[in-house]
Scaffold this motif. Sequence first.
Motif, PDB file in Angstrom:
ATOM      1  N   LEU A  39     123.240   0.172  60.807  1.00 51.69           N
ATOM      2  CA  LEU A  39     123.419   0.692  59.464  1.00 51.69           C
ATOM      3  C   LEU A  39     124.233   1.982  59.499  1.00 51.69           C
ATOM      4  N   LYS A  40     125.199   2.079  58.624  1.00 49.93           N
ATOM      5  CA  LYS A  40     125.924   3.325  58.486  1.00 49.93           C
ATOM      6  C   LYS A  40     125.134   4.264  57.591  1.00 49.93           C
ATOM      7  N   LEU A  41     125.230   5.539  57.896  1.00 55.72           N
ATOM      8  CA  LEU A  41     124.535   6.530  57.087  1.00 55.72           C
ATOM      9  C   LEU A  41     125.340   6.763  55.821  1.00 55.72           C
ATOM     10  N   GLN A  42     125.118   5.946  54.814  1.00 58.70           N
ATOM     11  CA  GLN A  42     125.822   6.042  53.552  1.00 58.70           C
ATOM     12  C   GLN A  42     124.879   6.559  52.473  1.00 58.70           C
ATOM     13  N   PHE A  43     125.436   7.353  51.581  1.00 55.23           N
ATOM     14  CA  PHE A  43     124.641   7.970  50.535  1.00 55.23           C
ATOM     15  C   PHE A  43     123.913   6.939  49.696  1.00 55.23           C
ATOM     16  N   LYS A  44     124.597   5.875  49.310  1.00 48.34           N
ATOM     17  CA  LYS A  44     123.999   4.897  48.408  1.00 48.34           C
ATOM     18  C   LYS A  44     122.820   4.168  49.043  1.00 48.34           C
ATOM     19  N   SER A  45     122.753   4.133  50.365  1.00 42.63           N
ATOM     20  CA  SER A  45     121.671   3.417  51.018  1.00 42.63           C
ATOM     21  C   SER A  45     120.376   4.218  51.077  1.00 42.63           C
ATOM     22  N   VAL A  46     120.458   5.516  50.745  1.00 43.93           N
ATOM     23  CA  VAL A  46     119.250   6.345  50.797  1.00 43.93           C
ATOM     24  C   VAL A  46     118.863   6.912  49.445  1.00 43.93           C
ATOM     25  N   VAL A  47     119.615   6.550  48.395  1.00 41.05           N
ATOM     26  CA  VAL A  47     119.355   7.133  47.077  1.00 41.05           C
ATOM     27  C   VAL A  47     117.936   6.849  46.601  1.00 41.05           C
ATOM     28  N   ILE A  48     117.544   5.572  46.568  1.00 44.27           N
ATOM     29  CA  ILE A  48     116.235   5.208  46.021  1.00 44.27           C
ATOM     30  C   ILE A  48     115.082   5.806  46.832  1.00 44.27           C
ATOM     31  N   PRO A  49     115.034   5.629  48.177  1.00 43.89           N
ATOM     32  CA  PRO A  49     113.928   6.240  48.916  1.00 43.89           C
ATOM     33  C   PRO A  49     113.921   7.760  48.848  1.00 43.89           C
ATOM     34  N   ALA A  50     115.107   8.370  48.788  1.00 44.01           N
ATOM     35  CA  ALA A  50     115.169   9.829  48.671  1.00 44.01           C
ATOM     36  C   ALA A  50     114.591  10.293  47.334  1.00 44.01           C
ATOM     37  N   VAL A  51     114.881   9.538  46.281  1.00 50.55           N
ATOM     38  CA  VAL A  51     114.329   9.852  44.957  1.00 50.55           C
ATOM     39  C   VAL A  51     112.810   9.707  44.985  1.00 50.55           C
ATOM     40  N   PHE A  52     112.311   8.672  45.664  1.00 50.59           N
ATOM     41  CA  PHE A  52     110.865   8.467  45.788  1.00 50.59           C
ATOM     42  C   PHE A  52     110.196   9.674  46.435  1.00 50.59           C
ATOM     43  N   VAL A  53     110.751  10.110  47.570  1.00 52.94           N
ATOM     44  CA  VAL A  53     110.160  11.247  48.287  1.00 52.94           C
ATOM     45  C   VAL A  53     110.257  12.516  47.447  1.00 52.94           C
ATOM     46  N   SER A  54     111.411  12.719  46.812  1.00 57.68           N
ATOM     47  CA  SER A  54     111.610  13.911  45.975  1.00 57.68           C
ATOM     48  C   SER A  54     110.614  13.935  44.822  1.00 57.68           C
ATOM     49  N   TYR A  55     110.378  12.788  44.232  1.00 51.90           N
ATOM     50  CA  TYR A  55     109.418  12.699  43.131  1.00 51.90           C
ATOM     51  C   TYR A  55     108.037  13.148  43.596  1.00 51.90           C
ATOM     52  N   GLY A  56     107.643  12.678  44.773  1.00 51.79           N
ATOM     53  CA  GLY A  56     106.336  13.060  45.300  1.00 51.79           C
ATOM     54  C   GLY A  56     106.230  14.535  45.596  1.00 51.79           C
ATOM     55  N   ILE A  57     107.291  15.097  46.186  1.00 48.62           N
ATOM     56  CA  ILE A  57     107.280  16.523  46.527  1.00 48.62           C
ATOM     57  C   ILE A  57     107.252  17.376  45.265  1.00 48.62           C
ATOM     58  N   ILE A  58     108.074  17.014  44.286  1.00 47.96           N
ATOM     59  CA  ILE A  58     108.079  17.750  43.015  1.00 47.96           C
ATOM     60  C   ILE A  58     106.708  17.662  42.351  1.00 47.96           C
ATOM     61  N   GLY A  59     106.074  16.509  42.516  1.00 43.14           N
ATOM     62  CA  GLY A  59     104.762  16.304  41.911  1.00 43.14           C
ATOM     63  C   GLY A  59     103.671  17.186  42.468  1.00 43.14           C
ATOM     64  N   LEU A  60     103.917  17.808  43.617  1.00 40.38           N
ATOM     65  CA  LEU A  60     102.919  18.709  44.202  1.00 40.38           C
ATOM     66  C   LEU A  60     102.713  19.947  43.339  1.00 40.38           C
ATOM     67  N   GLU A  61     103.760  20.321  42.604  1.00 40.35           N
ATOM     68  CA  GLU A  61     103.682  21.529  41.777  1.00 40.35           C
ATOM     69  C   GLU A  61     103.891  21.263  40.291  1.00 40.35           C
ATOM     70  N   SER A  62     104.381  20.103  39.951  1.00 43.60           N
ATOM     71  CA  SER A  62     104.687  19.799  38.552  1.00 43.60           C
ATOM     72  C   SER A  62     103.429  19.425  37.768  1.00 43.60           C
ATOM     73  N   GLY A  63     103.143  20.201  36.754  1.00 42.65           N
ATOM     74  CA  GLY A  63     101.996  19.908  35.905  1.00 42.65           C
ATOM     75  C   GLY A  63     102.171  18.605  35.153  1.00 42.65           C
ATOM     76  N   GLN A  64     103.411  18.287  34.780  1.00 47.55           N
ATOM     77  CA  GLN A  64     103.684  17.055  34.038  1.00 47.55           C
ATOM     78  C   GLN A  64     103.399  15.826  34.910  1.00 47.55           C
ATOM     79  N   ILE A  65     103.858  15.868  36.157  1.00 48.83           N
ATOM     80  CA  ILE A  65     103.625  14.732  37.051  1.00 48.83           C
ATOM     81  C   ILE A  65     102.142  14.622  37.401  1.00 48.83           C
ATOM     82  N   LYS A  66     101.480  15.763  37.594  1.00 45.90           N
ATOM     83  CA  LYS A  66     100.044  15.741  37.873  1.00 45.90           C
ATOM     84  C   LYS A  66      99.284  15.134  36.696  1.00 45.90           C
ATOM     85  N   GLY A  67      99.734  15.481  35.478  1.00 44.90           N
ATOM     86  CA  GLY A  67      99.091  14.916  34.298  1.00 44.90           C
ATOM     87  C   GLY A  67      99.310  13.413  34.219  1.00 44.90           C
ATOM     88  N   PHE A  68     100.512  12.982  34.584  1.00 47.87           N
ATOM     89  CA  PHE A  68     100.809  11.547  34.589  1.00 47.87           C
ATOM     90  C   PHE A  68      99.967  10.841  35.647  1.00 47.87           C
TER      91      PHE A  68
END
Length: 255
Positions: A39-68
């Motif tokens: 696999l080549k390290l291409q941006f499009k191949s990591v977009v979805i999993p990167a968004v998943f991880v980012s969502y979780g990390i942001i959720g550690l401090e986000s009151g909105q995500i915690k509420g959800f």
Amino acid sequence: MKLKFVFLLWVSFGIVGCLNAQQANDSIVHVIEKDTTNLKLQFKSVVIPAVFVSYGIIGLESGQIKGFNSGVRTEVAEHIDEKVSIDDFTQYAPLVSVYALSAMGVESKSSLKKRLIVSSTATLLMALTVNSFKMTASVERPDGTSFNSFPSGHTATAFMGAELMNQEYKHQSIWYSIAGYTVATGTGVFRMYNNRHWLSDVVAGAGVGILSAKAGYWLYPYVSKLFNGKKPNKATTFLPMYDGKQVQVGLISRF
């Protein structure tokens, strides 16, 4: 209807996983020799999993995500009759299938040696990442039993296996990818159903698992050199396994 909400979560999360499978397939470089596919390290191949991880990390401090998260937990709790332990087994199903399908005669893209090295590398990276987050984030589980909820190790293990399954067998049939991601998604859903994880834990775990599998392929040319000794008739492979609590290492050697 019982478990209707859980079923809808399963379907929606599974669709996203299958979209990632399609993106991952598009990032494969096809060559004549099947075992040299990487696999080549291409941006499009990591977009979805990167968004998943980012969502979780942001959720550690986000009151909105915690509420959800709390809202999802409340909705799921209304449909719980009793806990089920199927997720303790389904987390390994996609990874086991990577080898089982080959044993049943379904041709994979990679040789057995390559699959062992890639899956071992991916598992080690996944376990290190999950445990690092668990120790530093200290998120309390929904059931209040401990403070290692983030991210979901079961989900990470399942999605890592699903991505490996996708890379190795999608050229045979898209249904192998769909099956792997469906089982992985079900694992994440049942982690919430059993009140063991928040939604953001599961989403982040999925991202970690997918990225770990991709990294296993990206790092293969370098890691494989560790197993290329002067005597080609000998080969040794370490196969780590992660059960959500601890890392176990198996040794496979050919003399």
